[in-house]
Design a protein around this motif. Structure first.
Motif, PDB file in Angstrom:
ATOM      1  N   THR A 222       0.856  -1.197   0.000  1.00  0.00           N
ATOM      2  CA  THR A 222       0.000   0.000   0.000  1.00  0.00           C
ATOM      3  C   THR A 222       0.892   1.247   0.000  1.00  0.00           C
ATOM      4  OG1 THR A 222      -0.072  -0.256   2.401  1.00  0.00           O
ATOM      5  CG2 THR A 222      -1.976  -1.083   1.195  1.00  0.00           C
TER       6      THR A 222
ATOM      7  N   ALA B 129       1.399   7.606   0.114  1.00  0.00           N
ATOM      8  CA  ALA B 129       2.338   8.722  -0.051  1.00  0.00           C
ATOM      9  C   ALA B 129       3.783   8.258   0.101  1.00  0.00           C
ATOM     10  CB  ALA B 129       2.030   9.811   0.964  1.00  0.00           C
TER      11      ALA B 129
ATOM     12  N   GLY C 298       5.395   6.683   2.663  1.00  0.00           N
ATOM     13  CA  GLY C 298       6.065   6.720   3.971  1.00  0.00           C
ATOM     14  C   GLY C 298       6.677   5.383   4.366  1.00  0.00           C
ATOM     15  N   TYR C 299       5.947   4.301   4.163  1.00  0.00           N
ATOM     16  CA  TYR C 299       6.485   2.984   4.548  1.00  0.00           C
ATOM     17  C   TYR C 299       7.643   2.584   3.623  1.00  0.00           C
ATOM     18  CZ  TYR C 299       2.616   1.809   7.767  1.00  0.00           C
ATOM     19  OH  TYR C 299       1.733   1.771   8.807  1.00  0.00           O
TER      20      TYR C 299
ATOM     21  N   ASP D 244       0.394  -0.111  -5.463  1.00  0.00           N
ATOM     22  CA  ASP D 244      -0.819   0.641  -5.113  1.00  0.00           C
ATOM     23  C   ASP D 244      -1.788   0.540  -6.283  1.00  0.00           C
ATOM     24  OD1 ASP D 244      -1.253   3.038  -2.712  1.00  0.00           O
ATOM     25  OD2 ASP D 244      -2.755   2.841  -4.302  1.00  0.00           O
ATOM     26  N   ARG D 245      -3.082   0.442  -5.939  1.00  0.00           N
ATOM     27  CA  ARG D 245      -4.091   0.360  -6.997  1.00  0.00           C
ATOM     28  C   ARG D 245      -4.456   1.749  -7.503  1.00  0.00           C
ATOM     29  NH1 ARG D 245      -9.294  -1.887  -3.711  1.00  0.00           N
ATOM     30  NH2 ARG D 245      -9.851  -2.514  -5.792  1.00  0.00           N
TER      31      ARG D 245
ATOM     32  N   PHE E  77      -2.939  -5.510  -4.142  1.00  0.00           N
ATOM     33  CA  PHE E  77      -2.019  -6.350  -3.374  1.00  0.00           C
ATOM     34  C   PHE E  77      -2.477  -7.805  -3.310  1.00  0.00           C
ATOM     35  CE2 PHE E  77      -4.138  -3.871   0.244  1.00  0.00           C
ATOM     36  CZ  PHE E  77      -5.028  -4.864   0.608  1.00  0.00           C
TER      37      PHE E  77
ATOM     38  N   ASP F  41      -0.754  -1.373   4.878  1.00  0.00           N
ATOM     39  CA  ASP F  41      -1.305  -0.262   5.677  1.00  0.00           C
ATOM     40  C   ASP F  41      -2.698  -0.017   5.086  1.00  0.00           C
ATOM     41  OD1 ASP F  41      -1.617   1.957   7.262  1.00  0.00           O
ATOM     42  OD2 ASP F  41      -0.232   3.216   6.125  1.00  0.00           O
TER      43      ASP F  41
ATOM     44  N   GLY G 205      -6.607   0.657   4.037  1.00  0.00           N
ATOM     45  CA  GLY G 205      -7.561   1.773   4.058  1.00  0.00           C
ATOM     46  C   GLY G 205      -7.230   2.848   3.049  1.00  0.00           C
TER      47      GLY G 205
ATOM     48  N   GLN H  99      -5.926  10.701  -0.673  1.00  0.00           N
ATOM     49  CA  GLN H  99      -7.250  10.382  -1.250  1.00  0.00           C
ATOM     50  C   GLN H  99      -8.342  11.129  -0.500  1.00  0.00           C
ATOM     51  OE1 GLN H  99      -6.762   6.161  -0.775  1.00  0.00           O
ATOM     52  NE2 GLN H  99      -6.235   5.834  -2.922  1.00  0.00           N
TER      53      GLN H  99
ATOM     54  N   GLU I 164     -10.410  -7.990  -0.603  1.00  0.00           N
ATOM     55  CA  GLU I 164      -9.037  -7.665  -0.999  1.00  0.00           C
ATOM     56  C   GLU I 164      -8.078  -7.936   0.165  1.00  0.00           C
ATOM     57  OE1 GLU I 164      -6.699  -6.420  -3.236  1.00  0.00           O
ATOM     58  OE2 GLU I 164      -8.223  -7.208  -4.575  1.00  0.00           O
TER      59      GLU I 164
HETATM   60  C1  LIG Z   1      -3.380   4.104   4.300  1.00  0.00           C
HETATM   61  S1  LIG Z   1      -2.776   4.364   2.698  1.00  0.00           S
HETATM   62  C2  LIG Z   1      -1.090   3.913   2.791  1.00  0.00           C
HETATM   63  C3  LIG Z   1      -0.211   4.978   3.325  1.00  0.00           C
HETATM   64  C4  LIG Z   1       1.258   4.639   3.240  1.00  0.00           C
HETATM   65  N1  LIG Z   1       1.640   3.593   4.171  1.00  0.00           N
HETATM   66  C5  LIG Z   1       2.114   5.854   3.465  1.00  0.00           C
HETATM   67  O1  LIG Z   1       3.059   5.780   4.262  1.00  0.00           O
HETATM   68  O2  LIG Z   1       1.864   6.877   2.848  1.00  0.00           O
HETATM   69  C6  LIG Z   1      -3.470   3.034   1.793  1.00  0.00           C
HETATM   70  C7  LIG Z   1      -3.084   2.989   0.343  1.00  0.00           C
HETATM   71  O3  LIG Z   1      -3.348   1.658  -0.090  1.00  0.00           O
HETATM   72  C8  LIG Z   1      -3.951   1.666  -1.351  1.00  0.00           C
HETATM   73  N2  LIG Z   1      -4.736   0.448  -1.437  1.00  0.00           N
HETATM   74  C9  LIG Z   1      -5.867   0.143  -0.756  1.00  0.00           C
HETATM   75  N3  LIG Z   1      -6.289  -1.088  -1.072  1.00  0.00           N
HETATM   76  C10 LIG Z   1      -5.398  -1.580  -1.969  1.00  0.00           C
HETATM   77  C11 LIG Z   1      -5.278  -2.815  -2.651  1.00  0.00           C
HETATM   78  N4  LIG Z   1      -6.157  -3.790  -2.478  1.00  0.00           N
HETATM   79  N5  LIG Z   1      -4.218  -2.999  -3.466  1.00  0.00           N
HETATM   80  C12 LIG Z   1      -3.294  -2.014  -3.642  1.00  0.00           C
HETATM   81  N6  LIG Z   1      -3.367  -0.811  -3.035  1.00  0.00           N
HETATM   82  C13 LIG Z   1      -4.405  -0.600  -2.199  1.00  0.00           C
HETATM   83  C14 LIG Z   1      -4.752   2.938  -1.395  1.00  0.00           C
HETATM   84  O4  LIG Z   1      -4.927   3.360  -2.735  1.00  0.00           O
HETATM   85  C15 LIG Z   1      -3.881   3.890  -0.583  1.00  0.00           C
HETATM   86  O5  LIG Z   1      -3.025   4.622  -1.418  1.00  0.00           O
END
Ligand SMILES: C[S@@+](CC[C@H](N)C(=O)[O-])C[C@H]1O[C@@H](n2cnc3c(N)ncnc32)[C@H](O)[C@@H]1O
Length: 325
Positions: free
Chosen positions: A21, A24, A26-27, A43-44, A70, A91, A93, A98, A209
């Motif tokens: 995920t 932005a 960060g991870y 990321d989707r 993912f 991570d 949500g 968004q 998912e």
């Molecule tokens: C909570 S944010 C992640 C923040 C990230 N850890 C950071 O440090 O910025 C969740 C991200 O996961 C993506 N996402 C959610 N479900 C997904 C999936 N099934 N497959 C891929 N990406 C997904 C969303 O589009 C979003 O950008």
């Protein structure tokens, strides 16, 4: 919860890690700074992938950005010649980016089109709100939003859409407020919170998912590799909890509704966190959204992966088909 996630992953030089995920970034940045490793960031959301370009420049040759879900991480990595990983972080949500962009339609606090599609493809929240039968709307809002007044809100939506399609966030808020009234100053959460959450989860098929993503990580991780998952509400956390309880052999008391029989199978994970971990006070002070975050982590054993069983994980399914974008 970045520091706790990085500690749980036990990153090492030369390792191959998956950030399922990217958001932005960060991870991914944290992983790349913590060890001389390679990161495959998925990321989707095409905008998250575009935004990851700055990271590519900062860590040349060590980061691969992949647009996709993912739940498909095995195939996505195989496309890059990778068949096993030393760690996976999820991570779960919606990202701040968004939520904060009004034209994505995720937030009831911002006027915008009623969209909510992370991938920007497939049916939008407006498509669901304007076409789903009342019973289905009620079930989506009740089950995925845990909203007590789901039936009444669904009826209000249906009534409103008969005179005009509901195509904006404020249009949906207006329908909800016909049932709940306007937000009162002392109300703990905005009356639209649960309905918006429900639609977002449904539009993006988020719970299936999550379950499929956990199972994909289980198959991809090599023995000794770590899985770390951060969730933000109980529907998500319950799936992670049941998934790990069954696979660590601690399945007995996860849910009184559907007790999991202790499996005869050899555990495919050993726990890294006892129960879950939460964000510390300083993090919550800087980012109130971290208040509801829960981290669970586990280490892969050499045992074969369990088959994925959505019913055993109590993944709520909405009848009449699913939306997958
Ligand atoms: C909570 S944010 C992640 C923040 C990230 N850890 C950071 O440090 O910025 C969740 C991200 O996961 C993506 N996402 C959610 N479900 C997904 C999936 N099934 N497959 C891929 N990406 C997904 C969303 O589009 C979003 O950008």
């Amino acid at each position: 919860m970045l520091d706790q996630v990085l500690a749980a992953l036990k990153l090492r030089d030369g390792g191959i890690y998956v950030d399922g995920t990217l958001g932005a970034g960060g991870y991914s940045r944290g992983m790349l700074e913590a060890a001389d490793c390679r990161v495959f960031a998925i990321d989707r959301d095409p905008e998250a992938i575009r935004g990851g370009a700055t990271l590519l420049a900062a860590f040349p040759g060590r980061l691969t950005l992949i647009a996709g879900r993912f739940s498909e991480m095995e195939q996505l990595l195989l496309d890059h010649g990778v068949t096993a990983a030393d760690g996976v972080a999820l991570d779960i949500g919606v990202s701040s980016m968004q939520l904060d962009e009004s034209e994505r339609g995720f937030s009831f606090l911002r006027e915008g089109p009623l969209d909510m599609r992370m991938s920007r493809s497939g049916p939008s929240a407006a498509d669901i709100v304007n076409s789903a039968p009342p019973e289905k709307l009620s079930r989506i809002i009740g089950v995925l939003g845990e909203e007590r007044r789901a039936k009444a809100i669904a009826a209000a939506i249906v009534k409103l859409r008969q005179s005009q399609p509901i195509v904006t966030t404020s249009g949906l808020v207006a329908a909800i407020e016909r049932v709940t009234g306007r937000k009162r100053a002392q109300a703990r959460i905005h009356p639209a919170t649960r309905t918006f959450q429900a639609l977002r989860i449904y539009v993006n098929n988020e719970l299936e998912e999550l379950a499929a993503g956990l199972a994909a990580a289980e198959r991809l991780l090599r023995p000794g590799a770590r899985l770390a998952i951060v969730t933000f509400h109980s529907l998500e956390d319950r799936i992670v909890k049941r998934f790990l309880a069954e696979r660590t052999g601690a399945a007995k008391s996860v849910s009184r509704h559907m007790p999991l029989a202790k499996s005869d199978r050899e555990p495919s994970f050993i726990p890294v966190t006892r129960g879950h971990r939460e964000a510390d006070r300083d993090e919550i002070a800087g980012n109130p959204r971290a208040r509801s975050a829960k981290l669970r982590a586990a280490e892969r054993t050499a045992a074969p992966a369990f088959p994925l069983d959505l019913a055993r994980l109590e993944v709520p399914l909405i009848p009449e088909g699913r939306v997958s974008c």
